[in-house]
Design an enzyme around this catalytic site. Structure first.
Site, mmCIF file in Angstrom:
data_model
loop_
_atom_site.group_PDB
_atom_site.id
_atom_site.type_symbol
_atom_site.label_atom_id
_atom_site.label_comp_id
_atom_site.label_asym_id
_atom_site.label_seq_id
_atom_site.Cartn_x
_atom_site.Cartn_y
_atom_site.Cartn_z
ATOM 1 N N TYR A 1 79.104 25.630 -43.749
ATOM 2 C CA TYR A 1 78.782 25.382 -45.165
ATOM 3 C C TYR A 1 77.996 24.083 -45.300
ATOM 4 O O TYR A 1 76.962 24.028 -45.976
ATOM 5 C CB TYR A 1 80.079 25.309 -45.973
ATOM 6 C CG TYR A 1 79.902 24.876 -47.406
ATOM 7 C CD1 TYR A 1 79.544 25.782 -48.392
ATOM 8 C CD2 TYR A 1 80.115 23.544 -47.782
ATOM 9 C CE1 TYR A 1 79.391 25.391 -49.720
ATOM 10 C CE2 TYR A 1 79.970 23.140 -49.101
ATOM 11 C CZ TYR A 1 79.604 24.065 -50.063
ATOM 12 O OH TYR A 1 79.456 23.660 -51.366
ATOM 13 N N SER B 1 75.682 19.317 -51.759
ATOM 14 C CA SER B 1 77.041 18.825 -51.562
ATOM 15 C C SER B 1 76.991 17.569 -50.711
ATOM 16 O O SER B 1 76.100 17.416 -49.865
ATOM 17 C CB SER B 1 77.896 19.885 -50.850
ATOM 18 O OG SER B 1 79.132 19.337 -50.414
ATOM 19 N N LYS C 1 74.107 23.180 -46.729
ATOM 20 C CA LYS C 1 73.806 22.219 -47.781
ATOM 21 C C LYS C 1 72.877 21.112 -47.274
ATOM 22 O O LYS C 1 72.051 20.593 -48.043
ATOM 23 C CB LYS C 1 75.104 21.625 -48.336
ATOM 24 C CG LYS C 1 75.975 22.643 -49.070
ATOM 25 C CD LYS C 1 75.243 23.278 -50.253
ATOM 26 C CE LYS C 1 76.156 24.187 -51.061
ATOM 27 N NZ LYS C 1 75.485 24.744 -52.264
#
Length: 260
Positions: free
Chosen positions: A155, A142, A159
């Site tokens: 999160y 991401s 990533k």
């Protein structure tokens, strides 16, 4: 382009029941490849495979379930005779808010699915087929792994780790296995709804290319990376975000900052 022909090759795509994963499976199948789609439930996996059609096979396998992952790899080889492509697409984000407010359960689930699962599946695919015969792995990272944002810091950290892991695996598994990643921006998926659903036009207006992403935008890039057209690319992370990582385009459209 001849290099994009995947006829005779077989791909496993994790987390493929919808969104980016399903679009990737469809793109690989359209290029001639056999596709195995995984999802937590067999029902969802079967439904996704039906959408792809052809030889597509659905397998119920939670990304962090080691026995289910091994069973999926074994079934892939039994059904198709090879495992040439692996797309580690399964992802989750149960942790919303400041990083220090997250409990260990949310931390563990985030890193288990977003980081451990790619290690697990890549190891199984390499030992079962790719280590001897060669192959291509693509991890879905991401742009969040390259930036800093409120409320999704955990999160994004997972990533960022996946981007680093991609380079590590590219070196460890060379020259037989190529390992790359894609880093999507804001894409029209259920996982990313909080980032666009209530303010899509504002996000689109601030993006250089004037819209949010579609799953097919990411799928096309993955189909390229697993093909022979990308045979001299490994350890790279391709940003696919319409220019979002560049920053807000509105000041440029309004003429602010232009020299005289």
């Amino acid at each position: 382009m001849a290099g994009l022909d995947l006829t005779g090759r077989t791909a496993v795509v994790t987390g493929a029941s919808r969104g980016i994963g399903l679009a990737i499976a469809q793109a690989i199948a359209a290029a001639g490849g056999n596709v195995v789609l995984t999802s937590r439930s067999q029902e969802a996996a079967d439904a996704a495979a039906a959408q792809v059609g052809g030889t597509a096979l659905g397998v119920g396998a939670h990304a962090v379930d080691e026995e289910a992952a091994q069973r999926c790899v074994d079934l892939t080889l039994e059904r198709f005779g090879s495992l040439d492509i692996l797309v580690n697409n399964a992802g989750t984000n149960p942790a919303y808010g400041p990083v220090i407010d997250q409990d260990h359960g949310r931390f563990a689930k985030t890193f288990d699915v977003n980081l451990w699962a790619p290690v697990l599946w890549t190891g199984l695919a390499t030992r079962a087929w790719m280590g001897e015969h060669g192959g291509a792995v693509v991890n879905t990272a991401s742009v969040g792994g390259m930036a800093f944002e409120a409320n999704i810091g955990l999160y994004n950290a997972s990533k960022a780790a996946l981007i680093h892991l991609t380079k590590q695996l590219a070196l460890e598994l060379s020259p037989k296995v190529r390992v790359n990643a894609v880093a999507p921006g804001v894409v029209r998926t259920k996982l990313a709804e909080a980032l666009w659903k209530e303010h899509e036009q504002a996000v689109a207006d601030s993006t250089a290319l004037g819209r949010i992403g579609e799953p097919a935008d990411i799928a096309s890039a993955v189909a390229f990376l697993v093909s022979d057209a990308a045979s001299w690319i490994t350890g790279e992370t391709m940003v696919i975000d319409g220019g979002q990582l560049l920053g807000d385009v509105l000041p440029f459209r309004q003429g602010v900052g232009i020299g005289v």
